[in-house]
Design a protein around this motif. Structure first.
Motif, PDB file in Angstrom:
ATOM      1  N   HIS A   8      22.757 -17.360  48.849  1.00  0.00           N
ATOM      2  CA  HIS A   8      22.361 -18.634  49.346  1.00  0.00           C
ATOM      3  C   HIS A   8      21.093 -18.791  48.767  1.00  0.00           C
ATOM      4  CE1 HIS A   8      22.215 -22.144  51.450  1.00  0.00           C
ATOM      5  NE2 HIS A   8      21.530 -21.605  52.618  1.00  0.00           N
ATOM      6  N   ASN A   9      19.521 -18.171  49.195  1.00  0.00           N
ATOM      7  CA  ASN A   9      18.495 -18.202  49.608  1.00  0.00           C
ATOM      8  C   ASN A   9      16.959 -17.480  48.385  1.00  0.00           C
ATOM      9  OD1 ASN A   9      18.526 -15.400  50.594  1.00  0.00           O
ATOM     10  ND2 ASN A   9      17.456 -15.832  52.359  1.00  0.00           N
ATOM     11  N   ASP A  10      17.911 -16.970  47.388  1.00  0.00           N
ATOM     12  CA  ASP A  10      16.919 -16.580  46.219  1.00  0.00           C
ATOM     13  C   ASP A  10      17.695 -16.606  45.038  1.00  0.00           C
ATOM     14  OD1 ASP A  10      14.345 -15.566  45.495  1.00  0.00           O
ATOM     15  OD2 ASP A  10      14.898 -13.359  47.041  1.00  0.00           O
ATOM     16  N   ILE A  11      16.796 -16.384  43.945  1.00  0.00           N
ATOM     17  CA  ILE A  11      17.005 -16.657  42.513  1.00  0.00           C
ATOM     18  C   ILE A  11      18.407 -15.584  42.560  1.00  0.00           C
ATOM     19  CG2 ILE A  11      14.997 -17.275  42.375  1.00  0.00           C
ATOM     20  CD1 ILE A  11      14.241 -14.224  40.508  1.00  0.00           C
ATOM     21  N   GLY A  12      18.610 -15.477  41.515  1.00  0.00           N
ATOM     22  CA  GLY A  12      20.145 -14.737  41.299  1.00  0.00           C
ATOM     23  C   GLY A  12      19.406 -13.199  40.097  1.00  0.00           C
ATOM     24  N   SER A  13      20.575 -12.249  40.124  1.00  0.00           N
ATOM     25  CA  SER A  13      20.392 -11.113  39.786  1.00  0.00           C
ATOM     26  C   SER A  13      21.797 -10.987  39.389  1.00  0.00           C
ATOM     27  CB  SER A  13      20.032 -10.102  40.644  1.00  0.00           C
ATOM     28  OG  SER A  13      20.592 -10.156  41.599  1.00  0.00           O
ATOM     29  N   ILE A  14      21.057  -9.565  38.334  1.00  0.00           N
ATOM     30  CA  ILE A  14      22.374  -8.980  37.555  1.00  0.00           C
ATOM     31  C   ILE A  14      23.097  -7.985  38.510  1.00  0.00           C
ATOM     32  CG2 ILE A  14      23.006  -7.555  35.516  1.00  0.00           C
ATOM     33  CD1 ILE A  14      22.099 -10.774  34.868  1.00  0.00           C
ATOM     34  N   GLU A  15      24.188  -8.557  38.280  1.00  0.00           N
ATOM     35  CA  GLU A  15      25.256  -7.455  39.519  1.00  0.00           C
ATOM     36  C   GLU A  15      25.653  -6.326  37.881  1.00  0.00           C
ATOM     37  OE1 GLU A  15      28.184  -9.268  41.397  1.00  0.00           O
ATOM     38  OE2 GLU A  15      26.884  -9.305  43.671  1.00  0.00           O
ATOM     39  N   HIS A  16      26.539  -6.426  37.374  1.00  0.00           N
ATOM     40  CA  HIS A  16      26.676  -5.355  36.091  1.00  0.00           C
ATOM     41  C   HIS A  16      26.571  -5.077  34.929  1.00  0.00           C
ATOM     42  CE1 HIS A  16      29.254  -2.612  34.428  1.00  0.00           C
ATOM     43  NE2 HIS A  16      30.255  -3.569  33.815  1.00  0.00           N
ATOM     44  N   CYS A  17      25.909  -4.717  34.159  1.00  0.00           N
ATOM     45  CA  CYS A  17      25.711  -5.079  33.217  1.00  0.00           C
ATOM     46  C   CYS A  17      26.668  -4.299  31.798  1.00  0.00           C
ATOM     47  CB  CYS A  17      24.555  -5.053  32.258  1.00  0.00           C
ATOM     48  SG  CYS A  17      23.095  -6.120  33.408  1.00  0.00           S
ATOM     49  N   GLU A  18      26.559  -4.671  30.325  1.00  0.00           N
ATOM     50  CA  GLU A  18      27.701  -4.020  29.764  1.00  0.00           C
ATOM     51  C   GLU A  18      26.305  -2.698  29.329  1.00  0.00           C
ATOM     52  OE1 GLU A  18      29.491  -5.653  26.874  1.00  0.00           O
ATOM     53  OE2 GLU A  18      30.653  -6.687  27.672  1.00  0.00           O
ATOM     54  N   ILE A  19      25.171  -3.580  28.789  1.00  0.00           N
ATOM     55  CA  ILE A  19      24.413  -2.334  27.994  1.00  0.00           C
ATOM     56  C   ILE A  19      23.862  -1.008  29.664  1.00  0.00           C
ATOM     57  CG2 ILE A  19      21.975  -1.953  27.430  1.00  0.00           C
ATOM     58  CD1 ILE A  19      22.451  -4.785  25.482  1.00  0.00           C
ATOM     59  N   THR A  20      23.310   0.149  29.532  1.00  0.00           N
ATOM     60  CA  THR A  20      23.262   0.510  30.115  1.00  0.00           C
ATOM     61  C   THR A  20      21.951   2.233  29.821  1.00  0.00           C
ATOM     62  OG1 THR A  20      24.853   2.288  30.177  1.00  0.00           O
ATOM     63  CG2 THR A  20      24.789   0.834  31.843  1.00  0.00           C
ATOM     64  N   ASP A  21      21.252   1.571  28.342  1.00  0.00           N
ATOM     65  CA  ASP A  21      20.917   2.538  28.426  1.00  0.00           C
ATOM     66  C   ASP A  21      19.510   1.958  27.278  1.00  0.00           C
ATOM     67  OD1 ASP A  21      19.708   4.387  26.227  1.00  0.00           O
ATOM     68  OD2 ASP A  21      20.872   5.803  27.447  1.00  0.00           O
ATOM     69  N   LEU A  22      18.931   2.190  26.979  1.00  0.00           N
ATOM     70  CA  LEU A  22      17.094   1.717  26.984  1.00  0.00           C
ATOM     71  C   LEU A  22      17.262   2.024  25.236  1.00  0.00           C
ATOM     72  CD1 LEU A  22      14.615   2.261  28.538  1.00  0.00           C
ATOM     73  CD2 LEU A  22      15.331   0.101  28.401  1.00  0.00           C
ATOM     74  N   ASN A  23      18.222   2.907  25.081  1.00  0.00           N
ATOM     75  CA  ASN A  23      18.176   3.506  23.299  1.00  0.00           C
ATOM     76  C   ASN A  23      19.845   2.464  22.995  1.00  0.00           C
ATOM     77  OD1 ASN A  23      16.753   5.506  23.115  1.00  0.00           O
ATOM     78  ND2 ASN A  23      17.364   6.574  24.669  1.00  0.00           N
ATOM     79  N   ASP A  24      20.495   1.784  23.706  1.00  0.00           N
ATOM     80  CA  ASP A  24      21.152   1.237  22.802  1.00  0.00           C
ATOM     81  C   ASP A  24      20.633  -0.282  21.752  1.00  0.00           C
ATOM     82  OD1 ASP A  24      22.929  -1.137  22.528  1.00  0.00           O
ATOM     83  OD2 ASP A  24      24.878  -0.604  24.681  1.00  0.00           O
ATOM     84  N   PRO A  25      21.279  -0.115  20.887  1.00  0.00           N
ATOM     85  CA  PRO A  25      20.441  -0.584  20.165  1.00  0.00           C
ATOM     86  C   PRO A  25      20.520  -2.284  20.142  1.00  0.00           C
ATOM     87  CG  PRO A  25      22.679   0.170  18.898  1.00  0.00           C
ATOM     88  CD  PRO A  25      21.866   0.545  20.218  1.00  0.00           C
TER      89      PRO A  25
END
Length: 181
Positions: A8-25
């Motif tokens: 309600h009082n702030d910017i949105g954020s991600i709760e869940h992502c398919e990409i979880t690893d920095l090595n994901d192309p």
């Protein structure tokens, strides 16, 4: 592949992502907003684009990775490696926008808010990459505007160091105080 949560009082954020690893192309190539921006700009007839200042956008490299990986995963990962992978993508995005000759290019860095990252994190992991995007925009002869959502009290002066032609602040920032600073 992400779930977005807006309190309600702030910017949105991600709760869940398919990409979880920095090595994901997909970190280097996934497109989630660029084509929509390009389609929108292309839909505006060229005479209109020439007559009026059309504000278009490129999401900064830091916020691109935050959208793809999620803020928590991003903070826990080696930031520089992931963000460096996105800079060429941001530059290509700028080049695509430039081909349509917009009046200016707006850089959206919603995840760089002091609501989410502190001043030192901003200066170390966000500002250098924003500066690279600003430099690319200037290299093509366009004006840049930098927008960061949310609270910015500890990073406000740092925004000027990006070299952006303008800064757009959110409602959480006291405009009189920002002008004084």
């Amino acid at each position: 592949g992400l779930t977005w949560m807006v309190p309600h009082n702030d910017i949105g954020s991600i709760e869940h992502c398919e990409i979880t690893d920095l090595n994901d192309p997909r970190i280097a190539t996934d497109e989630y907003l660029m084509n929509a921006c390009l389609r929108t700009l292309r839909a505006i007839p060229e005479p209109i684009r020439k007559k009026y200042l059309i504000n278009t956008t490129v999401t900064g490299a830091y916020s691109q990775v935050a959208f793809l990986l999620g803020v928590n995963n991003l903070m826990l990962a080696t930031l520089d490696a992931a963000i460096q992978k996105r800079v060429p993508f941001a530059h290509a995005w700028v080049d695509e926008l430039a081909a349509l000759d917009p009046g200016c290019i707006w850089i959206g860095e919603g995840f760089a808010s002091n609501s989410l990252v502190g001043r030192d994190t901003y200066r170390r992991f966000v500002m250098p990459y924003e500066r690279q995007v600003v430099d690319r925009i200037h290299a093509i002869g366009k004006t840049s505007f930098l927008h960061i959502c949310g609270e910015l009290d500890s990073s406000l002066e740092s925004l000027l160091e990006t070299g952006s032609d303008g800064v757009e602040i959110d409602w959480q920032v006291d405009i009189a105080d920002a002008k004084r600073r």
